[in-house]
Structures are given as structure tokens and as C-alpha cells.
Design a protein around this motif. Structure first.
Motif, PDB file in Angstrom:
ATOM      1  N   GLN A 222      50.695  22.330 -64.977  1.00  0.00           N
ATOM      2  CA  GLN A 222      50.084  22.038 -63.676  1.00  0.00           C
ATOM      3  C   GLN A 222      51.014  22.328 -62.496  1.00  0.00           C
ATOM      4  O   GLN A 222      50.595  22.867 -61.469  1.00  0.00           O
ATOM      5  CB  GLN A 222      49.635  20.572 -63.639  1.00  0.00           C
ATOM      6  CG  GLN A 222      48.854  20.189 -62.402  1.00  0.00           C
ATOM      7  CD  GLN A 222      48.285  18.777 -62.518  1.00  0.00           C
ATOM      8  OE1 GLN A 222      48.367  18.150 -63.571  1.00  0.00           O
ATOM      9  NE2 GLN A 222      47.719  18.286 -61.437  1.00  0.00           N
TER      10      GLN A 222
ATOM     11  N   ARG B 167      45.038  29.082 -63.950  1.00  0.00           N
ATOM     12  CA  ARG B 167      44.965  27.628 -63.705  1.00  0.00           C
ATOM     13  C   ARG B 167      43.673  26.987 -64.181  1.00  0.00           C
ATOM     14  O   ARG B 167      43.617  25.778 -64.372  1.00  0.00           O
ATOM     15  CB  ARG B 167      45.183  27.349 -62.215  1.00  0.00           C
ATOM     16  CG  ARG B 167      46.596  27.761 -61.779  1.00  0.00           C
ATOM     17  CD  ARG B 167      46.945  27.345 -60.372  1.00  0.00           C
ATOM     18  NE  ARG B 167      48.325  27.748 -60.065  1.00  0.00           N
ATOM     19  CZ  ARG B 167      49.404  27.032 -60.367  1.00  0.00           C
ATOM     20  NH1 ARG B 167      49.259  25.867 -60.983  1.00  0.00           N
ATOM     21  NH2 ARG B 167      50.610  27.467 -60.071  1.00  0.00           N
ATOM     22  N   GLU B 168      42.628  27.796 -64.412  1.00  0.00           N
ATOM     23  CA  GLU B 168      41.355  27.259 -64.902  1.00  0.00           C
ATOM     24  C   GLU B 168      40.769  28.229 -65.923  1.00  0.00           C
ATOM     25  O   GLU B 168      40.892  29.448 -65.754  1.00  0.00           O
ATOM     26  CB  GLU B 168      40.362  27.074 -63.755  1.00  0.00           C
ATOM     27  CG  GLU B 168      40.752  25.998 -62.751  1.00  0.00           C
ATOM     28  CD  GLU B 168      39.704  25.843 -61.668  1.00  0.00           C
ATOM     29  OE1 GLU B 168      38.737  26.644 -61.642  1.00  0.00           O
ATOM     30  OE2 GLU B 168      39.850  24.937 -60.837  1.00  0.00           O
TER      31      GLU B 168
END
Length: 203
Positions: free
Chosen positions: A108, A148-149
Motif C-alpha cells: 500500500q 494498485r487495484e
């Protein structure tokens, strides 16, 4: 030839490699089509060790040539992890969503320029012979980065969060043909073509 997997996608991928190389005379069967046999746990410290053990187990149990792969994701910022633990990173073997969610959580706070990673595949071909077994082990790598996704519906495992070098799309947004041409397993299987061609010629 036994493919030491219950993943139909892996059988189809190897079949496409054989077709592209013009190799006839090899019929691929998966673990679901042979009598069950004891499968050693994947306790090797490397992909090569695990692939070799799986292929030897399959060849010894069935008497057929056996190909097996062990593959996973090595993330630079995690010092090469999850590596051989990729399939059970979250603690439950094969839970793709949980594994991916844990990886994204661990990444993250990692900035974009440090999100490098590589898919790695070691493929082993073990052929029974008069003297025991003839073993060929090869390795393929596919460099990229962690997005990130998750994006995309194709593929499996960490494909939705892995963006290959030179691509805007994730591995899960590529077609099967595009992925074969680039992927770690495709690169490893391509290195097995000479051994597979020799096997077909001797059949």
C-alpha cells in the motif's frame, strides 16, 4: 504425457505450445484422469526443486513422461516474496482473492517506482528411462510491476495486479494468445520444446 496439474488452463497452455511448435503425437492428460497417487508437499526452497519433485512423483507413479511447473510472483519491495509461497500467501492454498488482497495491503505505501516484480515459472520434464529418469528443468521470467487495484477477468492468481513491462494492461486484461507469447510459463515451456520434440519423435 502427464501434466501434473488439475488446472485445465495449464493443459491448454501447454497444448498451444505444442501446436505452435508443430509437435504431434503427444496426448496430454491431467491429474484428474489418472489414478490418485501420493503427491509430495511443495516444500522446496526454489521453484525448480518443487517442479522437479512434482514431475518425478508423476512419472514414478504412472510410468508416463511427466511435466510439472511451479510458479509464483517475486516482488522486489518484499525481497522476492511471496515466491514459492505465492499460492498460499494468505494462509489458504489457492485463495486468489485473499492472496492478492494481502499483497496489495503489504504494498500500500510502496511508491510506483519501487513496485517492480516478476512472475517466475520453473518447468520440469521427467521421462522414465532404463536407468531411472531423464530430467530437464527450465526457468522463465516475466518482468513487470504491481498495480494498485485488480483489473481484468482473464488469467488467474496475481494476474489482475501484475502489469507486464511495456504494457498499460494487466496480465488479466491480455488475451490467452498475448499472454502465451509473453508469460513466464510460456517462456519456460518454449525452452522445453526441443526435449518435447525429441520425446514425440521417439514415441
Amino acid at each position: 504425457m502427464l501434466v501434473a496439474s488439475r488446472n485445465a488452463k495449464k493443459l491448454r497452455e501447454l497444448q498451444r505450445v505444442l501446436d505452435r511448435a508443430g509437435i504431434d503425437g503427444i496426448e496430454l492428460v491431467g491429474l484428474d484422469t489418472v489414478p490418485p497417487y501420493p503427491e509430495a508437499p511443495e516444500t522446496g526452497e526454489t521453484f525448480e526443486a518443487n517442479a522437479g519433485a512434482k514431475a518425478r512423483d508423476g512419472a514414478a507413479a504412472t510410468g508416463m513422461p511427466c511435466v510439472a511447473d511451479d510458479s509464483g510472483l517475486e516482488v522486489d519491495a518484499l525481497r522476492g516474496m511471496p515466491g514459492v509461497l505465492s499460492a498460499r500467501w494468505s494462509g489458504r492454498h489457492g485463495d486468489d482473492e485473499a492472496n492478492t488482497a494481502l499483497l496489495l495491503g503489504q504494498m500500500q505505501d510502496v511508491p510506483d517506482e519501487r513496485r517492480g516484480a516478476a512472475f517466475v515459472s520453473a518447468c520440469a520434464l521427467v521421462v522414465p528411462s532404463d536407468d531411472g529418469f531423464v530430467t530437464t528443468v527450465v526457468r522463465g521470467e516475466w518482468r513487470g510491476s504491481i498495480v494498485r487495484e485488480p483489473r481484468g477477468e482473464n488469467g488467474f492468481g496475481y494476474d489482475p495486479v501484475f502489469r507486464p513491462e511495456g504494457e498499460e494492461r494487466t496480465a488479466a486484461e491480455l488475451s490467452a494468445e498475448e499472454k502465451d507469447a509473453q508469460s513466464h510459463r510460456g517462456r519456460a515451456l518454449a525452452q522445453l520444446v526441443p526435449a518435447l520434440a525429441a520425446l514425440a519423435a521417439s514415441a
